[in-house]
Write an enzyme that holds these catalytic residues in place. Structure first.
Site, short mmCIF file in Angstrom:
data_model
loop_
_atom_site.label_atom_id
_atom_site.label_comp_id
_atom_site.label_asym_id
_atom_site.label_seq_id
_atom_site.Cartn_x
_atom_site.Cartn_y
_atom_site.Cartn_z
CB SER B 84 -0.90 0.05 1.25
OG SER B 84 -2.03 -0.75 1.08
CB SER B 92 -5.19 16.07 -4.70
OG SER B 92 -6.00 17.26 -4.64
CG HIS B 97 -4.50 0.15 -1.67
ND1 HIS B 97 -3.84 0.38 -0.48
CD2 HIS B 97 -5.33 1.21 -1.84
CE1 HIS B 97 -4.27 1.52 0.05
NE2 HIS B 97 -5.17 2.05 -0.77
CB CYS B 112 -7.18 20.38 -7.64
SG CYS B 112 -5.94 20.77 -6.41
#
Lengths: 164, 164
Positions: B84, B92, B97, B112
């Site tokens: 992970s 952002s 995973h 963004c």
């Protein structure tokens, strides 16, 4: 938490037992490795969305409410305002990005396993940020059909044939 | 990177200029604060999905390919296998995973701003993990209609009325 304890936990949560079974519209049985809630928190209290401490505490508490095992935490404050944060959990992750100027926060709750309760985390965050207009979309991640499920540590059909 | 440099960058990427304009099916003009790619990487090379170093390097490189500004990195290895990882970026985040036993990885690329190119990161990861069956869903996050856009640091209509 010791590394060994963490690894031990993950072993059980990442095993074949963690597959979530569901039925498609056509009646076909399918399995998903992960459940991903995309939570749109609109019309929140902007003062809460601005505060690094509040946002961090909210996301960490949400992970605990969901019975997740917290592995790592990373939060960052932006100028003039806005917070980004991640809580890595043994069962995947929670993330948040806040735009206080729009009263909005984007939350993701990505989980695997049967024990964790992501919907509890989502409900907790809606209340904590005082969102008057929340919405949630659930995406199933890693969808497998019955045929392509090979249980780890168990002979597959092809392996059995090669032995015979 | 110094904190000041980071904050300076984020100021520009989180400003009102970062809103992405799009048109709904009904022809209505809408704006989104974030673009979120949900990338399903199936039929990958399981040896790559097992390696902490490979997975970390792939996600960090993908962030760089997309012209993101990396703020924090957190990767964890599971037993018996699976990784992970999160790369927090000024724009952002990217997350991954992996389930090597199913040849599968779930990737999220949440961005963004106008400068960053999330689709480049997605294409890079598809190639890097040798996924023979990838798919991508784009979700727009924080959708605002034209009416409820209030530019920060600028009087809104209601504020102007109260002054008059």
């Amino acid at each position: 938490m010791t590394k060994d304890a963490f690894l031990g936990y993950v072993f059980s949560s990442r095993g074949s037992a963690s597959l979530r079974k569901f039925t498609s519209k056509g009646g076909r049985e399918l399995y998903a490795l992960g459940a991903h809630l995309l939570v749109e928190l609109k019309d929140c209290n902007p003062e809460i969305l601005k505060s690094l401490e509040e946002v961090r505490d909210a996301l960490v508490s949400a992970a605990r409410e969901a019975k997740a095992t917290i592995v790592d935490i990373s939060f960052h404050e932006f100028s003039p305002f806005g917070i980004s944060g991640m809580v890595v959990i043994a069962e995947s992750h929670l993330s948040i990005h806040t735009w206080p100027e729009y009263g909005y926060a984007a939350v993701d709750i990505f989980t695997c396993g049967e024990v964790i309760r992501p919907e509890v985390a989502a409900a907790y965050l809606i209340e904590r940020f005082e969102s008057k207009s929340p919405s949630i979309v659930e995406m199933k991640r890693g969808i497998l059909s019955h045929e392509n499920i090979k249980l780890p540590h168990k002979c597959s059909e092809s392996e059995m044939q090669s032995v015979a």
